[in-house]
Motif scaffolding. Sequence first.
Motif, PDB file in Angstrom:
ATOM      1  N   VAL A   1       6.579 -40.566-103.791  1.00  0.00           N
ATOM      2  CA  VAL A   1       6.384 -39.114-103.729  1.00  0.00           C
ATOM      3  C   VAL A   1       6.403 -38.529-105.132  1.00  0.00           C
ATOM      4  CG1 VAL A   1       7.440 -36.935-102.994  1.00  0.00           C
ATOM      5  CG2 VAL A   1       7.287 -38.853-101.396  1.00  0.00           C
ATOM      6  N   LYS A   2       7.314 -39.009-105.965  1.00  0.00           N
ATOM      7  CA  LYS A   2       7.379 -38.522-107.344  1.00  0.00           C
ATOM      8  C   LYS A   2       6.124 -38.914-108.111  1.00  0.00           C
ATOM      9  CE  LYS A   2      10.310 -38.477-111.464  1.00  0.00           C
ATOM     10  NZ  LYS A   2      11.580 -38.960-112.063  1.00  0.00           N
TER      11      LYS A   2
ATOM     12  N   ARG B   1       3.192 -33.748-102.037  1.00  0.00           N
ATOM     13  CA  ARG B   1       2.514 -32.476-102.239  1.00  0.00           C
ATOM     14  C   ARG B   1       1.119 -32.673-102.838  1.00  0.00           C
ATOM     15  NH1 ARG B   1       6.435 -28.752-101.179  1.00  0.00           N
ATOM     16  NH2 ARG B   1       5.047 -27.042-101.763  1.00  0.00           N
ATOM     17  N   ARG B   2       0.656 -33.895-102.865  1.00  0.00           N
ATOM     18  CA  ARG B   2      -0.694 -34.231-103.274  1.00  0.00           C
ATOM     19  C   ARG B   2      -1.333 -35.055-102.164  1.00  0.00           C
ATOM     20  NH1 ARG B   2      -3.413 -31.606-106.075  1.00  0.00           N
ATOM     21  NH2 ARG B   2      -4.665 -33.372-106.800  1.00  0.00           N
ATOM     22  N   PRO B   3      -2.671 -35.120-102.111  1.00  0.00           N
ATOM     23  CA  PRO B   3      -3.319 -35.895-101.052  1.00  0.00           C
ATOM     24  C   PRO B   3      -2.915 -37.366-101.076  1.00  0.00           C
ATOM     25  CG  PRO B   3      -4.899 -34.439-102.121  1.00  0.00           C
ATOM     26  CD  PRO B   3      -3.651 -34.389-102.940  1.00  0.00           C
ATOM     27  N   VAL B   4      -2.753 -37.933 -99.886  1.00  0.00           N
ATOM     28  CA  VAL B   4      -2.424 -39.349 -99.711  1.00  0.00           C
ATOM     29  C   VAL B   4      -3.492 -39.969 -98.822  1.00  0.00           C
ATOM     30  CG1 VAL B   4      -0.726 -41.025 -98.882  1.00  0.00           C
ATOM     31  CG2 VAL B   4       0.047 -38.866 -99.908  1.00  0.00           C
TER      32      VAL B   4
ATOM     33  N   VAL C   1      -4.807 -37.557 -95.996  1.00  0.00           N
ATOM     34  CA  VAL C   1      -3.917 -36.509 -95.499  1.00  0.00           C
ATOM     35  C   VAL C   1      -3.678 -35.532 -96.647  1.00  0.00           C
ATOM     36  CG1 VAL C   1      -1.708 -35.974 -94.429  1.00  0.00           C
ATOM     37  CG2 VAL C   1      -2.828 -38.170 -93.943  1.00  0.00           C
ATOM     38  N   VAL C   2      -4.127 -34.297 -96.454  1.00  0.00           N
ATOM     39  CA  VAL C   2      -4.082 -33.299 -97.520  1.00  0.00           C
ATOM     40  C   VAL C   2      -2.991 -32.279 -97.191  1.00  0.00           C
ATOM     41  CG1 VAL C   2      -5.402 -31.580 -98.812  1.00  0.00           C
ATOM     42  CG2 VAL C   2      -6.559 -33.613 -97.870  1.00  0.00           C
ATOM     43  N   PRO C   3      -1.960 -32.166 -98.028  1.00  0.00           N
ATOM     44  CA  PRO C   3      -0.876 -31.224 -97.748  1.00  0.00           C
ATOM     45  C   PRO C   3      -1.280 -29.796 -98.059  1.00  0.00           C
ATOM     46  CG  PRO C   3      -0.479 -32.309 -99.843  1.00  0.00           C
ATOM     47  CD  PRO C   3      -1.723 -32.935 -99.270  1.00  0.00           C
TER      48      PRO C   3
END
Length: 300
Positions: A93-94, A129-132, A296-298
């Motif tokens: 995540v970081k 908080r970025r696209p995955v 997956v776009v937050p």
Amino acid sequence: MLAPVVVGVDGSTESLAAAEWAAREAVRRDRPLRLLHVWDWHTRQGEGVPASATQRYLARQCLRRAEDRVRATCPDVRLYEQQIDGPATEALVKAAEQADLLVLGSRGLNGLAGFLVGSVALGVVAKARRPVVLVRADEDDGDEHLPTDDGASSTRTGCRDVVLGIDLNAPCDEVVAFAFQAARLRGARLRAVHAWHAPGPLGLGPGDIALVSERERADEWQDFLSAVLQPWHDKYADVRLVETVVEDRPGNTLMRAATGAGLLVVGHRLTERSFRPRIGPVTHAAIHRAGCPVAVVPHE
């Protein structure tokens, strides 16, 4: 330096497929690619325990295999490697915070590891908080392209559709923009899909337009979808757009639309709750059931 495409690698076939996909995406986006290995990816030791010499050696071997795989299939990518301490979910995540997007394999090495890595991937999707983008083990370059006239796999044909799952009850600019950009980068058609449902016997449900016939209601939703997407289509005028509304459950609709697609794009609403972030049911279904890579776009 431009924010890189980051891919988590753990030695599994899924992560190697993810590395290949990430390399192709990095070239499309004109971004560098960062191969990232987290030492306690499988959470076999406690938090804060330094990596042993054996772990470091295995990490280097893992990164080397991923680099060799990427170089063999995408030699022009700008590539660098990094090893970091876990825990895996928090580390990834970081890492995503400084990335253009983060790419992960959707399964692990075996039954036990697969469960753990699956849990890591779900945790990252819930918090990032970025696209995955999640990629399955059998994904290769040919899967992004349309088959030839005789049904054979090829990398010389055009790219398969990008499918956008859009919720017209709460459309989100970040999700729509990602899908249009992905379609433009591939020269692919964008299929925007919305699933609607008729009001129940107790009256109108959230987002239902009016007590009218099903045909009229479908037309209303179709007009609404066109109105929402029109500014984006004006901005991305070179993208071929197909708009579809279907009366059905969103998960079922997306799975049908994603059949034969090159990429499925869905949204994930972030919450302020710091405990146990959750993924919505439609996104959860897409992650587990779609046969193509899932972005997956937050969004807030």
